[in-house]
Design a protein around this motif. Structure first.
Motif, PDB file in Angstrom:
ATOM      1  N   SER A 249       7.487  26.766 107.863  1.00 45.86           N
ATOM      2  CA  SER A 249       7.903  27.389 106.602  1.00 45.86           C
ATOM      3  C   SER A 249       7.685  26.487 105.379  1.00 45.86           C
ATOM      4  O   SER A 249       7.846  26.934 104.239  1.00 45.86           O
ATOM      5  CB  SER A 249       9.379  27.795 106.667  1.00 45.86           C
ATOM      6  N   CYS A 250       7.301  25.227 105.573  1.00 46.23           N
ATOM      7  CA  CYS A 250       7.109  24.305 104.456  1.00 46.23           C
ATOM      8  C   CYS A 250       5.852  24.668 103.665  1.00 46.23           C
ATOM      9  O   CYS A 250       4.787  24.903 104.248  1.00 46.23           O
ATOM     10  CB  CYS A 250       6.996  22.868 104.966  1.00 46.23           C
ATOM     11  N   ARG A 251       5.994  24.689 102.346  1.00 47.49           N
ATOM     12  CA  ARG A 251       4.854  24.942 101.467  1.00 47.49           C
ATOM     13  C   ARG A 251       4.791  23.888 100.351  1.00 47.49           C
ATOM     14  O   ARG A 251       4.257  24.152  99.271  1.00 47.49           O
ATOM     15  CB  ARG A 251       4.956  26.345 100.849  1.00 47.49           C
ATOM     16  N   ALA A 252       5.320  22.702 100.621  1.00 44.75           N
ATOM     17  CA  ALA A 252       5.367  21.655  99.598  1.00 44.75           C
ATOM     18  C   ALA A 252       3.983  21.319  99.053  1.00 44.75           C
ATOM     19  O   ALA A 252       3.823  21.013  97.865  1.00 44.75           O
ATOM     20  CB  ALA A 252       6.026  20.398 100.158  1.00 44.75           C
ATOM     21  N   CYS A 253       2.965  21.379  99.894  1.00 45.32           N
ATOM     22  CA  CYS A 253       1.618  21.016  99.451  1.00 45.32           C
ATOM     23  C   CYS A 253       1.054  22.031  98.456  1.00 45.32           C
ATOM     24  O   CYS A 253       0.185  21.692  97.652  1.00 45.32           O
ATOM     25  CB  CYS A 253       0.692  20.895 100.654  1.00 45.32           C
ATOM     26  N   TRP A 254       1.538  23.244  98.496  1.00 46.65           N
ATOM     27  CA  TRP A 254       1.080  24.291  97.580  1.00 46.65           C
ATOM     28  C   TRP A 254       2.041  24.483  96.396  1.00 46.65           C
ATOM     29  O   TRP A 254       1.693  25.112  95.410  1.00 46.65           O
ATOM     30  CB  TRP A 254       0.953  25.624  98.306  1.00 46.65           C
TER      31      TRP A 254
ATOM     32  N   HIS B  84      -3.389  28.098  96.076  1.00 48.61           N
ATOM     33  CA  HIS B  84      -4.441  27.175  96.500  1.00 48.61           C
ATOM     34  C   HIS B  84      -3.962  25.725  96.429  1.00 48.61           C
ATOM     35  O   HIS B  84      -3.266  25.340  95.482  1.00 48.61           O
ATOM     36  CB  HIS B  84      -5.659  27.321  95.589  1.00 48.61           C
ATOM     37  N   TRP B  85      -4.387  24.942  97.417  1.00 48.93           N
ATOM     38  CA  TRP B  85      -4.085  23.502  97.440  1.00 48.93           C
ATOM     39  C   TRP B  85      -5.393  22.738  97.577  1.00 48.93           C
ATOM     40  O   TRP B  85      -6.176  22.986  98.487  1.00 48.93           O
ATOM     41  CB  TRP B  85      -3.140  23.201  98.603  1.00 48.93           C
TER      42      TRP B  85
ATOM     43  N   ASN C  93      -2.145  28.981  89.950  1.00 54.26           N
ATOM     44  CA  ASN C  93      -2.050  29.185  91.400  1.00 54.26           C
ATOM     45  C   ASN C  93      -2.823  28.131  92.183  1.00 54.26           C
ATOM     46  O   ASN C  93      -3.005  28.240  93.392  1.00 54.26           O
ATOM     47  CB  ASN C  93      -2.540  30.580  91.783  1.00 54.26           C
ATOM     48  N   LEU C  94      -3.294  27.079  91.473  1.00 55.73           N
ATOM     49  CA  LEU C  94      -4.013  25.971  92.110  1.00 55.73           C
ATOM     50  C   LEU C  94      -3.260  24.669  91.892  1.00 55.73           C
ATOM     51  O   LEU C  94      -2.947  24.300  90.760  1.00 55.73           O
ATOM     52  CB  LEU C  94      -5.422  25.851  91.513  1.00 55.73           C
TER      53      LEU C  94
END
Length: 215
Positions: free
Chosen positions: A198-203, A133-134, A154-155
């Protein structure tokens, strides 16, 4: 223990269509790799003040123009979700809709409304441990009341800077974001057709700060 057991039984039996009647449906943006959740930006507590401040990120808020205002049904759906925050079934209904996602974004429009709202969000995260979660927010008055260590792992709660080209505004929280007019943006979306891909930097909790290009 019995109330908790009843909650689990309700969670297992609640269908997505039933959940949508309680909370409204989730949103899907073309940029995001999964579902997101939208509240009316008109009701942002800090944002409505910042909209009047020249040079603030909120002065040109994307959630107050374009499709958000072009289609009355979108605004109506946002206010339906806002009203649903008072429903005691809200947490269970949100879990029912989110539990099969890999990643989820809270508030592609709008923001935290109260301490209880934030607590309920964290409970949703606790009940969906397989989902990342973001939650970006400007409502520091709520996060300042809590220890970052109590946030579910996970947040990722990210404190957003108020002003464009601002140096990191909040030092006491582990995750922050900013907006730049320069060449120091770290978000790759503009060079990827406006998509996360593919970027997940925010999460990703190993990424402590993300800089977005002004758009």
């Amino acid at each position: 223990m019995m109330p908790q057991l009843k909650s689990k039984m309700k969670l297992e039996s609640m269908k997505v269509k039933e959940a949508e009647k309680i909370t409204g449906s989730m949103t899907r943006t073309s940029k995001m790799p999964g579902l997101s959740y939208s509240l009316p930006a008109w009701e942002c507590q800090v944002g409505k003040k910042l909209r009047k401040v020249k040079g603030s990120v909120c002065s040109g808020c994307y959630a107050l123009k374009g499709n958000y205002t072009r289609y009355p049904a979108i605004k109506a759906a946002q206010y339906y979700r806002l009203a649903s925050l008072m429903d005691p079934r809200w947490t269970t209904a949100m879990v029912a809709q989110i539990k099969r996602q890999k990643v989820f974004r809270w508030h592609d429009a709008g923001d935290i409304q109260s301490v209880q709202h934030l607590k309920n969000i964290m409970e949703v995260c606790n009940q969906t441990p397989q989902v990342r979660h973001w939650l970006p927010t400007r409502e520091v008055k709520y996060t300042s009341l809590m220890d970052p260590e109590v946030v579910p792992k996970n947040l990722k709660i990210v404190i957003s800077d108020h002003m464009i080209d601002q140096e990191q505004g909040v030092k006491s929280w582990p995750f922050t974001s900013g907006v730049t007019t320069g060449n120091d943006a770290t978000c790759p979306a503009p060079s990827q057709g406006g998509k996360c891909k593919s970027c997940r930097a925010c999460w990703d909790r190993s990424t402590t700060r993300v800089i977005y290009g002004k758009h």
